[in-house]
Design an enzyme around this catalytic site. Structure first.
Site, mmCIF file in Angstrom:
data_model
loop_
_atom_site.group_PDB
_atom_site.id
_atom_site.type_symbol
_atom_site.label_atom_id
_atom_site.label_comp_id
_atom_site.label_asym_id
_atom_site.label_seq_id
_atom_site.Cartn_x
_atom_site.Cartn_y
_atom_site.Cartn_z
ATOM 1 C CG ASN A 9 -1.453 1.210 1.477
ATOM 2 O OD1 ASN A 9 -1.809 2.021 0.505
ATOM 3 N ND2 ASN A 9 -2.603 1.345 2.402
ATOM 4 C CE LYS A 11 -0.284 3.211 4.801
ATOM 5 N NZ LYS A 11 0.032 3.209 6.174
ATOM 6 C CG HIS A 95 -5.805 1.731 5.530
ATOM 7 N ND1 HIS A 95 -5.344 2.842 6.422
ATOM 8 C CD2 HIS A 95 -4.751 1.158 5.195
ATOM 9 C CE1 HIS A 95 -3.802 2.492 6.641
ATOM 10 N NE2 HIS A 95 -3.787 1.437 5.946
ATOM 11 C CD GLU A 97 -2.790 5.571 6.840
ATOM 12 O OE1 GLU A 97 -2.862 5.469 5.708
ATOM 13 O OE2 GLU A 97 -1.929 4.916 7.576
ATOM 14 C CD GLU A 182 -3.240 -2.352 7.573
ATOM 15 O OE1 GLU A 182 -2.364 -2.740 7.036
ATOM 16 O OE2 GLU A 182 -3.784 -1.353 7.391
ATOM 17 N N GLY A 188 2.612 2.352 10.972
ATOM 18 C CA GLY A 188 3.552 3.528 10.763
ATOM 19 C C GLY A 188 4.415 3.788 11.895
ATOM 20 C CB SER A 228 5.337 -1.912 12.235
ATOM 21 O OG SER A 228 5.170 -0.414 12.394
HETATM 22 P P1 13P Z 1 3.141 0.509 7.899
HETATM 23 O O1 13P Z 1 3.451 -0.818 7.102
HETATM 24 O O2 13P Z 1 4.087 1.720 7.154
HETATM 25 O O3 13P Z 1 3.134 0.120 9.313
HETATM 26 O O4 13P Z 1 1.626 0.751 7.269
HETATM 27 C C1 13P Z 1 0.730 -0.558 7.263
HETATM 28 C C2 13P Z 1 -0.397 -0.131 6.458
HETATM 29 O O5 13P Z 1 -1.264 0.717 6.968
HETATM 30 C C3 13P Z 1 -0.645 -0.777 5.227
HETATM 31 O O6 13P Z 1 -1.858 -0.516 4.840
#
Ligand code: 13P
Length: 266
Positions: A9, A11, A95, A97, A182, A188, A228
């Site tokens: 992803n 982003k 997601h 976010e 997740e 992150g 992560s």
């Molecule tokens: P990270 O791998 O940067 O922690 O992000 C995970 C994520 O949100 C994948 O959709």
């Protein structure tokens, strides 16, 4: 045996030249085993150029979100047919976010701005069904915040999000789905969920599907872990029986690291 599905992803990262450079570096490094599927989810604006570079490769393309209407007066939105038109076969829905649930506190976060993108259990369900109706395989994200984990409500939050996402989804459709567990606090932050616990909560997702559709159906559903995931921890996570792959954020932007994660698939 379920496939291992590793999705990157990206982003909000990547102009077209940046996306092309990343993929140019990544493609020669990738050699997934026969039981591993690799998906990349670039920015909307890079989808077409990435699709061109992926032609003839086994790597699949995914969108990061969609709107549930197919067309009409919905300024700024992307629909399943538009994603299909660009060559996508997968799409991330729900997601954290987009639900306005962040692992790293956003300094300018203001919940009154519709929690950023306003996804709720209801809109996630609509998006998931729109993806299925439009011929896309949804990667449906669920996960608890740190406060919810500390309050001991991880399983109920994940179970409720999974149940809500599946409203109106048929038994045939559910078997095509990918869930991504997740934990919001792991996204992150560099703080990966311990492999045993990630496996356990992926099992909660599967058990929730089993409660709704029966255990045979639940055995066909893929459940990824995300948060992560990196080149160092992927092997442990992917070895777990309930973890069928990874949804990778930051490490998917580094070609060598993402290739190492793909190579770690059992
Ligand atoms: P990270 O791998 O940067 O922690 O992000 C995970 C994520 O949100 C994948 O959709």
């Amino acid at each position: 045996m379920r496939q291992t599905i590793i999705a990157g992803n990206w982003k909000l990262n990547g102009t077209r030249p940046e996306a092309e450079a990343l993929l140019g570096e990544l493609l020669p490094l990738l050699s997934p085993n026969a039981n591993t599927k690799v998906i990349v989810c670039p920015t909307f604006t890079a989808l077409e150029s990435v699709a061109t570079l992926l032609e003839g490769s086994p790597i699949a393309l995914g969108g990061q979100d969609l709107f549930w209407k197919t067309k009409g007066a919905y300024t700024g939105q992307i629909s399943a047919p538009l994603l299909r038109d660009l060559g996508c076969t997968y799409v991330i829905v729900g997601h954290s976010e987009r639900r306005g649930r962040f692992g790293v506190p956003e300094p300018d976060f203001d919940a009154t701005i519709l929690a950023y993108f306003g996804d709720s259990d209801t809109t996630v369900n609509r998006k998931l069904r729109a993806a299925l109706a439009g011929g896309l395989i949804p990667i449906c994200c669920v996960g608890e915040t740190l406060a919810e984990r500390q309050a001991g409500s991880t399983d109920s939050v994940v179970g409720a999000q999974t149940t809500a996402a599946l409203a109106g989804v048929s038994v045939e459709e559910v078997q095509t789905l990918i869930f991504a567990y997740e934990p919001v606090w792991a996204i992150g932050t560099g703080e990966v969920c311990a492999a045993d616990e990630a496996d356990r909560v992926c099992g909660v997702v599967r058990q929730t599907v089993a409660n709704l559709y029966g255990s045979d159906v639940a055995e066909t559903v893929h459940v990824q872990y995300g948060g992560s995931v990196n080149a160092g921890n992927a092997k442990d996570l992917l070895a777990k029986p309930n973890i069928d792959g990874a949804l990778v954020g930051g490490a998917s932007l580094k070609a060598k690291d993402f290739a190492t994660i793909v190579a770690a698939a059992p």
